[in-house]
Motif scaffolding. Sequence first.
Motif, PDB file in Angstrom:
ATOM      1  N   GLY A   1       0.378  -0.948  -0.197  1.00 20.23           N
ATOM      2  CA  GLY A   1      -0.195   0.400  -0.304  1.00 20.23           C
ATOM      3  C   GLY A   1       0.648   1.445   0.088  1.00 20.23           C
ATOM      4  O   GLY A   1      -0.467   2.427  -0.268  1.00 20.23           O
ATOM      5  N   ARG A   2       2.179   1.227   0.286  1.00 23.78           N
ATOM      6  CA  ARG A   2       2.906   2.110   0.561  1.00 23.78           C
ATOM      7  C   ARG A   2       4.291   2.502  -0.322  1.00 23.78           C
ATOM      8  O   ARG A   2       5.312   1.972   0.130  1.00 23.78           O
ATOM      9  CB  ARG A   2       3.635   2.833   1.598  1.00 23.78           C
ATOM     10  CG  ARG A   2       2.482   2.815   2.670  1.00 23.78           C
ATOM     11  CD  ARG A   2       2.975   3.181   4.220  1.00 23.78           C
ATOM     12  NE  ARG A   2       2.055   2.536   4.899  1.00 23.78           N
ATOM     13  CZ  ARG A   2       2.740   2.390   6.634  1.00 23.78           C
ATOM     14  NH1 ARG A   2       4.021   2.558   6.594  1.00 23.78           N
ATOM     15  NH2 ARG A   2       1.706   2.617   7.823  1.00 23.78           N
ATOM     16  N   LYS A   3       3.622   2.794  -1.618  1.00 22.02           N
ATOM     17  CA  LYS A   3       4.964   2.110  -3.185  1.00 22.02           C
ATOM     18  C   LYS A   3       6.095   3.088  -3.048  1.00 22.02           C
ATOM     19  O   LYS A   3       7.480   2.452  -3.266  1.00 22.02           O
ATOM     20  CB  LYS A   3       4.221   2.774  -4.298  1.00 22.02           C
ATOM     21  CG  LYS A   3       2.933   0.943  -4.464  1.00 22.02           C
ATOM     22  CD  LYS A   3       2.885   0.305  -5.875  1.00 22.02           C
ATOM     23  CE  LYS A   3       2.276  -0.541  -5.623  1.00 22.02           C
ATOM     24  NZ  LYS A   3       2.543  -1.903  -5.344  1.00 22.02           N
ATOM     25  N   SER A   4       5.877   4.243  -1.776  1.00 22.09           N
ATOM     26  CA  SER A   4       6.634   5.514  -1.704  1.00 22.09           C
ATOM     27  C   SER A   4       7.855   5.187  -0.418  1.00 22.09           C
ATOM     28  O   SER A   4       9.133   5.778  -1.209  1.00 22.09           O
ATOM     29  CB  SER A   4       6.141   6.533  -2.019  1.00 22.09           C
ATOM     30  OG  SER A   4       6.007   6.654  -0.314  1.00 22.09           O
ATOM     31  N   GLU A   5       7.790   4.304  -0.003  1.00 21.30           N
ATOM     32  CA  GLU A   5       8.947   3.338   1.098  1.00 21.30           C
ATOM     33  C   GLU A   5       9.463   2.660   0.730  1.00 21.30           C
ATOM     34  O   GLU A   5       9.443   1.626  -0.309  1.00 21.30           O
ATOM     35  CB  GLU A   5       7.542   2.599   2.310  1.00 21.30           C
ATOM     36  CG  GLU A   5       7.020   4.304   3.511  1.00 21.30           C
ATOM     37  CD  GLU A   5       6.523   4.024   4.070  1.00 21.30           C
ATOM     38  OE1 GLU A   5       6.571   2.398   5.167  1.00 21.30           O
ATOM     39  OE2 GLU A   5       5.757   4.745   4.568  1.00 21.30           O
ATOM     40  N   ASN A   6      10.530   2.503   1.433  1.00 21.67           N
ATOM     41  CA  ASN A   6      11.804   1.858   1.213  1.00 21.67           C
ATOM     42  C   ASN A   6      11.392   0.653   1.725  1.00 21.67           C
ATOM     43  O   ASN A   6      12.471  -0.002   2.973  1.00 21.67           O
ATOM     44  CB  ASN A   6      13.036   2.259   1.193  1.00 21.67           C
ATOM     45  CG  ASN A   6      14.353   1.548   0.397  1.00 21.67           C
ATOM     46  OD1 ASN A   6      13.868   0.310  -0.465  1.00 21.67           O
ATOM     47  ND2 ASN A   6      15.622   1.558   0.836  1.00 21.67           N
ATOM     48  N   HIS A   7      10.590  -0.795   1.426  1.00 19.50           N
ATOM     49  CA  HIS A   7      10.171  -1.922   1.730  1.00 19.50           C
ATOM     50  C   HIS A   7      10.659  -3.272   1.340  1.00 19.50           C
ATOM     51  O   HIS A   7      11.069  -2.956  -0.049  1.00 19.50           O
ATOM     52  CB  HIS A   7       9.305  -2.024   2.651  1.00 19.50           C
ATOM     53  CG  HIS A   7       8.454  -1.299   3.314  1.00 19.50           C
ATOM     54  ND1 HIS A   7       8.430  -1.769   4.916  1.00 19.50           N
ATOM     55  CD2 HIS A   7       7.674   0.067   2.846  1.00 19.50           C
ATOM     56  CE1 HIS A   7       7.686  -0.228   5.507  1.00 19.50           C
ATOM     57  NE2 HIS A   7       7.081   0.222   4.432  1.00 19.50           N
ATOM     58  N   LEU A   8      10.841  -4.582   1.889  1.00 17.62           N
ATOM     59  CA  LEU A   8      12.133  -5.532   1.186  1.00 17.62           C
ATOM     60  C   LEU A   8      11.085  -5.973  -0.216  1.00 17.62           C
ATOM     61  O   LEU A   8       9.615  -6.008  -0.391  1.00 17.62           O
ATOM     62  CB  LEU A   8      11.345  -6.546   2.222  1.00 17.62           C
ATOM     63  CG  LEU A   8      12.128  -7.695   1.878  1.00 17.62           C
ATOM     64  CD1 LEU A   8      13.682  -8.217   3.063  1.00 17.62           C
ATOM     65  CD2 LEU A   8      11.570  -8.925   1.423  1.00 17.62           C
ATOM     66  N   PHE A   9      12.186  -5.741  -1.098  1.00 13.87           N
ATOM     67  CA  PHE A   9      11.253  -6.710  -2.091  1.00 13.87           C
ATOM     68  C   PHE A   9      13.041  -8.029  -2.555  1.00 13.87           C
ATOM     69  O   PHE A   9      13.841  -7.459  -2.651  1.00 13.87           O
ATOM     70  CB  PHE A   9      11.545  -5.508  -3.540  1.00 13.87           C
ATOM     71  CG  PHE A   9      11.281  -6.043  -4.460  1.00 13.87           C
ATOM     72  CD1 PHE A   9      12.605  -6.157  -4.940  1.00 13.87           C
ATOM     73  CD2 PHE A   9       9.757  -6.630  -5.068  1.00 13.87           C
ATOM     74  CE1 PHE A   9      11.895  -7.395  -6.480  1.00 13.87           C
ATOM     75  CE2 PHE A   9       9.253  -6.937  -5.961  1.00 13.87           C
ATOM     76  CZ  PHE A   9      10.805  -7.525  -6.937  1.00 13.87           C
TER      77      PHE A   9
END
Length: 152
Positions: free
Chosen positions: A52-60
């Motif tokens: 839901g928060r594509k602008s944040e740098n979360h794990l991928f």
Amino acid sequence: MTSSSTSSSRFPRISTYGVPTRCWCGEGITTFGSSTAENQYRRFHRCEIAKGRKSENHLFKWIDEALINEMRMVNAKHERVAQGLTNFEKRVMEKVKSEIARIEHEVSQKLKEKVKLEIARVEKEMKQKLKIATVAMVVVGAIVGIWNSLTV
């Protein structure tokens, strides 16, 4: 299929090695399928919050890359364990050889001691028998001497 670990987001991702279990934010990881033309249906791990928060740098992390990383880690651990077993086996064999040498020496010493005792016992017994034989010969000689003096 691309081997890149980046997503379409304009923010760089924090890299992880192996199969991830949690995102840096503490959230659990979910598996998704890519819908881009470049990576159609390619599976990836992603933090649930990042959906839901594509602008944040979360794990991928692409699943195929995570599995390859995981296999490399397992192979490296297997090599360390195998090397550890080889080293352990060498140490055990050295100790076994050392213990065998010690026991052989100890048995050899005890055997030599028993042989010496047996030789001494047999020697004593032979001396006893020799004394008896000597006395018997002296007695027989005396009897023969007396016999000769009486018959002449």
